[in-house]
Write a protein that holds these residues in place. Structure first.
Motif: not given
Length: 358
Positions: A25, A27, A83, A87, A90, A291-292, A308
């Motif tokens: 998470n 950024k 995305p 995500e 990630r 998604i974000e 997720k």
């Protein structure tokens, strides 16, 4: 191999490398920075602690075997396409790192989710080529996204240890972590129905897709017939969502509520509405993924969140347990979606949102 060496190769600080590798998470200043770090880590076969050093020195008596793991993205041509999958990737990258394993390769190959292309292509040759790219160092494979059934069988034969992370079930072909797209879609459409909507559209993939089946099942449950004019087959990208809303606005017969199969498509639709405001047509829009960016649209996007973090973690647990011989039967782990009520949906008899722009 050290974090310092990755930092030098990626052109960033060691602290930034550590944050990216350990926290999905985190950024970065830009997506390109994060991609450079992971490419460097993959190229250098990085693992935490002393695992890589032991491998390099030929030391075999380590406490745990270090596994080489590949990731196959079947719904994306590149990292920026969707995305949600980015995500999820990630999370999986960080979990591979935490499990002291080596991420050998990330393939972006939408061919594997296209049944027609899979029938035309030489799958054995493609899969052998993938394996050769890793210098035959790949103990296990994580497949993110829908995969053609025949291709899945061949991948399982080649890699032996395979886990699918998906919204569409493999029907026990391989171990899988599933957030059932059919149930997710039903939850979304049921919410629109609870708001009084009776003309409900669908935007997304329709062919062999669990979310489309869920959309139809929810309508059938409430004695509602699907309207062909309300259903738009798209490739589930922001650009195609933008085009889909343009088509709805040009049509005389339009749905009051729309379920988008994924968030990025819905965001494309909201962007079109934001630049082409029509006070006489403001549909309620709901999607799935969370998604974000869904929290920063105007209006904020109502969606069904897929877990997720848990999907990524359970995928690694299953894969490593199989590679270690912990289980032999095919295992399915199913997780639930969660409705995230925001501002993009209103009651059917209301006038719509007060604002719609990104």
């Amino acid at each position: 191999m050290s974090i310092k060496e990755i930092a030098e190769k990626a052109g960033v600080s060691a602290a930034t490398v550590s944050r990216v590798l350990n926290n999905p998470n985190y950024k970065c200043s830009s997506p390109e920075v994060r991609d450079r770090i992971w490419k460097a880590a993959i190229a250098l076969n990085y693992t935490p602690n002393t695992a890589a050093r032991n491998l390099k020195m030929g030391i075999q008596n380590t406490e745990k075997k270090v596994y080489y793991i590949g990731v196959l993205m079947t719904r994306m041509e590149k990292a920026t396409t969707d995305p949600f999958f980015n995500e999820l990737l990630r999370v999986i990258e960080s979990e591979i790192h935490k499990q002291i394993a080596i991420l050998t390769k990330v393939w972006y190959m939408p061919l594997f989710s296209n049944d027609k292309k899979c029938r035309r292509e030489n799958l054995d040759q493609i899969i052998d080529g993938m394996y050769e790219e890793t210098d035959q160092k790949c103990d296990g494979l994580i497949i993110i996204g829908k995969c053609n059934k025949e291709a899945l069988k061949k991948l399982n034969q080649k890699y032996k240890s395979v886990v699918s992370v998906n919204r569409n079930s493999t029907n026990y072909e391989v171990d899988e972590v599933l957030c059932d797209g059919q149930k997710v879609a039903m939850m979304a459409v049921e919410y629109l129905i609870s708001l009084g909507h009776r003309s409900i559209g669908y935007v997304g993939d329709c062919y062999n897709e669990a979310r489309y089946r869920g959309y139809l099942e929810a309508l059938h449950k409430h004695d509602m017939e699907p309207e062909a004019a309300y259903i738009m087959q798209t490739g589930q990208t922001e650009a195609e969502g933008y085009e889909a809303m343009q088509k709805f606005l040009q049509s005389e017969d339009r749905p009051t509520g729309i379920y988008c199969a994924n968030d990025i498509t819905a965001i494309g639709m909201l962007k079109y509405l934001g630049t082409n405001k029509n006070r006489y047509y403001v549909p309620s829009i709901i999607a799935s993924d969370d998604i974000e960016e869904a929290q920063y649209t105007r209006p904020m996007l109502t969606t069904v969140a897929l877990p997720k973090e848990e999907m990524g973690k359970f995928a690694l647990y299953l894969l490593i347990d199989r590679m270690r011989g912990g289980h032999k039967s095919v295992v399915r782990t199913e997780l639930e979606g969660k409705l995230m009520i925001r501002n993009s949906c209103t009651a059917a008899d209301e006038g719509g949102w007060s604002d719609y722009c990104i």
